[in-house]
Design a protein around this motif. Structure first.
Motif, PDB file in Angstrom:
ATOM      1  N   VAL A 100      -3.970   5.684 -40.464  1.00  0.00           N
ATOM      2  CA  VAL A 100      -3.121   6.747 -39.923  1.00  0.00           C
ATOM      3  C   VAL A 100      -3.992   7.959 -39.591  1.00  0.00           C
ATOM      4  O   VAL A 100      -4.676   8.505 -40.461  1.00  0.00           O
ATOM      5  N   PHE A 101      -3.963   8.369 -38.337  1.00  0.00           N
ATOM      6  CA  PHE A 101      -4.704   9.543 -37.864  1.00  0.00           C
ATOM      7  C   PHE A 101      -3.735  10.712 -37.793  1.00  0.00           C
ATOM      8  O   PHE A 101      -2.693  10.637 -37.135  1.00  0.00           O
ATOM      9  N   THR A 102      -4.056  11.819 -38.479  1.00  0.00           N
ATOM     10  CA  THR A 102      -3.212  13.010 -38.433  1.00  0.00           C
ATOM     11  C   THR A 102      -4.065  14.198 -38.006  1.00  0.00           C
ATOM     12  O   THR A 102      -5.265  14.261 -38.306  1.00  0.00           O
ATOM     13  N   SER A 103      -3.451  15.136 -37.314  1.00  0.00           N
ATOM     14  CA  SER A 103      -4.197  16.329 -36.910  1.00  0.00           C
ATOM     15  C   SER A 103      -3.250  17.489 -36.669  1.00  0.00           C
ATOM     16  O   SER A 103      -2.082  17.291 -36.290  1.00  0.00           O
ATOM     17  N   TYR A 131      -7.130   3.101 -34.977  1.00  0.00           N
ATOM     18  CA  TYR A 131      -5.992   3.670 -35.699  1.00  0.00           C
ATOM     19  C   TYR A 131      -4.697   2.993 -35.271  1.00  0.00           C
ATOM     20  O   TYR A 131      -4.543   2.570 -34.128  1.00  0.00           O
ATOM     21  N   ASP A 132      -3.778   2.904 -36.215  1.00  0.00           N
ATOM     22  CA  ASP A 132      -2.487   2.268 -35.950  1.00  0.00           C
ATOM     23  C   ASP A 132      -1.396   3.283 -35.650  1.00  0.00           C
ATOM     24  O   ASP A 132      -0.455   2.991 -34.914  1.00  0.00           O
ATOM     25  N   ILE A 133      -1.507   4.465 -36.245  1.00  0.00           N
ATOM     26  CA  ILE A 133      -0.492   5.509 -36.108  1.00  0.00           C
ATOM     27  C   ILE A 133      -1.196   6.837 -35.866  1.00  0.00           C
ATOM     28  O   ILE A 133      -2.182   7.159 -36.531  1.00  0.00           O
ATOM     29  N   TYR A 134      -0.687   7.612 -34.918  1.00  0.00           N
ATOM     30  CA  TYR A 134      -1.151   8.971 -34.668  1.00  0.00           C
ATOM     31  C   TYR A 134      -0.001   9.938 -34.951  1.00  0.00           C
ATOM     32  O   TYR A 134       1.100   9.761 -34.419  1.00  0.00           O
ATOM     33  N   LEU A 157      -1.336   6.077 -50.561  1.00  0.00           N
ATOM     34  CA  LEU A 157      -1.916   6.863 -49.477  1.00  0.00           C
ATOM     35  C   LEU A 157      -3.292   7.349 -49.922  1.00  0.00           C
ATOM     36  O   LEU A 157      -3.426   7.946 -50.994  1.00  0.00           O
ATOM     37  N   LYS A 158      -4.315   7.072 -49.129  1.00  0.00           N
ATOM     38  CA  LYS A 158      -5.679   7.428 -49.503  1.00  0.00           C
ATOM     39  C   LYS A 158      -6.402   8.034 -48.311  1.00  0.00           C
ATOM     40  O   LYS A 158      -6.511   7.410 -47.252  1.00  0.00           O
ATOM     41  N   GLN A 159      -6.896   9.248 -48.483  1.00  0.00           N
ATOM     42  CA  GLN A 159      -7.602   9.924 -47.409  1.00  0.00           C
ATOM     43  C   GLN A 159      -9.032   9.418 -47.319  1.00  0.00           C
ATOM     44  O   GLN A 159      -9.730   9.314 -48.334  1.00  0.00           O
ATOM     45  N   HIS A 212      -5.766   5.750 -45.159  1.00  0.00           N
ATOM     46  CA  HIS A 212      -5.321   4.380 -45.331  1.00  0.00           C
ATOM     47  C   HIS A 212      -3.951   4.454 -46.012  1.00  0.00           C
ATOM     48  O   HIS A 212      -3.813   5.097 -47.049  1.00  0.00           O
ATOM     49  N   ALA A 213      -2.983   3.806 -45.420  1.00  0.00           N
ATOM     50  CA  ALA A 213      -1.625   3.805 -45.966  1.00  0.00           C
ATOM     51  C   ALA A 213      -1.209   2.377 -46.281  1.00  0.00           C
ATOM     52  O   ALA A 213      -1.240   1.504 -45.410  1.00  0.00           O
TER      53      ALA A 213
END
Length: 400
Positions: free
Chosen positions: A55-58, A84-87, A354-356, A377-378
């Protein structure tokens, strides 16, 4: 300082008591910005297995700047890696926060433009056949094309706050109970110049909630209390439907995995002269020791259960637009805008599974803020008899 001397005109007494009950805190977890990508496996009841996604978050405060049509977002989104699977992308100030935009009708042209640029960046790669020359049958080519294609499953704008969520096309059938909730906490405590947009969904059997915030600004004494209150108010007031046939999380903290990102606006609690010297020396360690958000974590009174990766990057605010120089250091800068640099833009997270694995910034000079990114990683629970065709890694609960 005595709190009784600080007047908070937009916060009523009843809400203060609610917020104080909600906010218990602990120290921020000091995890590295990049860690081993191998996830541990947690025990599950029954016949459940786990699937792992990236999971990519910004978060990015774009300072009311309209992006040009040729703005390339590939570096920001790291889309060339195609890993990435999810943005989940959160913006603040996509429009200037003037009276017309705060009180008038929503201007959706800018959010549409941002979504268009995101889509272009995610899909700016060669065709599936070129990328995978070993693929010869049509079904395999179609599956590969779906894995390379992203869909925007939800986007929502509240004044200047905008959130957009994209997933791989082959993952969409496994996402359900998609909802959005907005909370305004700006002028009068309810207008949308500040506040949050939250998007939640259930992926397989695991619930996710992503919260994009823009908290109270200001570097004066007592402004940190407003930010604390805004954060707590968002947790209290955000509500999602509970579902007719299935019990679903209704509040942010009820979800299995939660990511809170945005311009949280926490500053550096030092005198300006000392802060300036430390910035000139790039002494980030001393500055971080006086970072207001980290100090709030350390008091044990706020953000209980939340974690943040170790900050190894420069302060994300306030830059002179189109420059790598802090506005504060410009000789010709207006006095009222010479705000000390700070890590205003942050990403926090909580939840089992959930792991950063990454926490950094990206050198885009469009606004006076730099975008901040975090990759996770989710792990998602699935039923043992589920037929998953999404191509992700299955982690069996019976494995070592």
């Amino acid at each position: 300082m005595g709190e009784k001397h600080i007047i908070l005109p937009r916060l009523i007494t009843s809400k203060l008591s609610q917020r104080q009950k909600l906010c218990g805190h602990r120290n921020v977890a000091e995890i590295s910005g990049v860690v081993d990508e191998t996830l541990g496996k947690r025990p599950l009841d029954g016949q459940n297995d786990m699937l792992r996604y990236r999971v990519f978050t910004s978060t990015w405060n774009v300072g009311g700047m309209t992006p040009s049509s040729d703005l390339d977002l590939e570096d920001w989104l790291d889309s060339r890696a195609n890993s990435y699977d999810i943005y989940v992308l959160g913006f603040q100030e996509i429009v200037p926060l003037n009276a017309r935009n705060v009180l008038g009708p929503r201007n959706s042209c800018i959010s549409t433009k941002w979504n268009s640029l995101i889509g272009e960046a995610l899909h700016k790669r060669r065709g599936a056949a070129e990328m995978h020359p070993e693929i010869t049958n049509s079904s395999a080519m179609e599956r590969s094309a779906q894995e390379d294609h992203f869909r925007c499953i939800m986007s929502k704008q509240m004044v200047g706050i905008f959130m957009s969520v994209w997933v791989r096309s082959n993952l969409r059938p496994y996402i359900h109970h998609l909802n959005v909730s907005c909370v305004g906490s700006g002028i009068m405590g309810y207008l949308g110049n500040k506040g949050s947009v939250s998007i939640r969904f259930v992926l397989h059997e695991t619930s996710f909630c992503f919260v994009c915030c823009h908290l109270a600004s200001g570097g004066k004494q007592g402004d940190v209390l407003l930010r604390n209150f805004d954060a707590a108010d968002i947790l209290i007031r955000t509500r999602f439907p509970g579902g007719a046939t299935q019990e679903l999380p209704k509040k942010i903290l009820d979800h299995d995995q939660v990511v809170l990102l945005g311009d949280l606006n926490y500053r550096i609690s030092l005198e300006e002269a000392e802060t300036r010297l430390l910035v000139e020396d790039k002494n980030w360690s001393i500055l971080l020791e006086n970072d207001q958000l980290l100090l709030e974590f350390s008091t044990g009174q706020h953000f209980d259960g939340w974690q943040e990766g170790l900050i190894t990057f420069s302060p994300t605010y306030k830059y002179h637009p189109n420059s790598d120089q802090y506005y504060w250091c410009f000789d010709g800068a207006l006095g009222k805008k010479k705000r000390a640099p700070a890590w205003c833009d942050r990403i926090l997270w909580r939840g089992k599974g959930l792991k950063q694995i990454q926490y950094d910034t990206c050198n885009y000079r469009l606004s006076d803020h730099r975008p901040v990114r975090a990759v996770f990683h989710a792990e998602c629970d699935i039923r043992g008899d589920a037929d998953c065709a999404c191509g992700c890694i299955t982690l069996s609960s019976s494995s070592d």
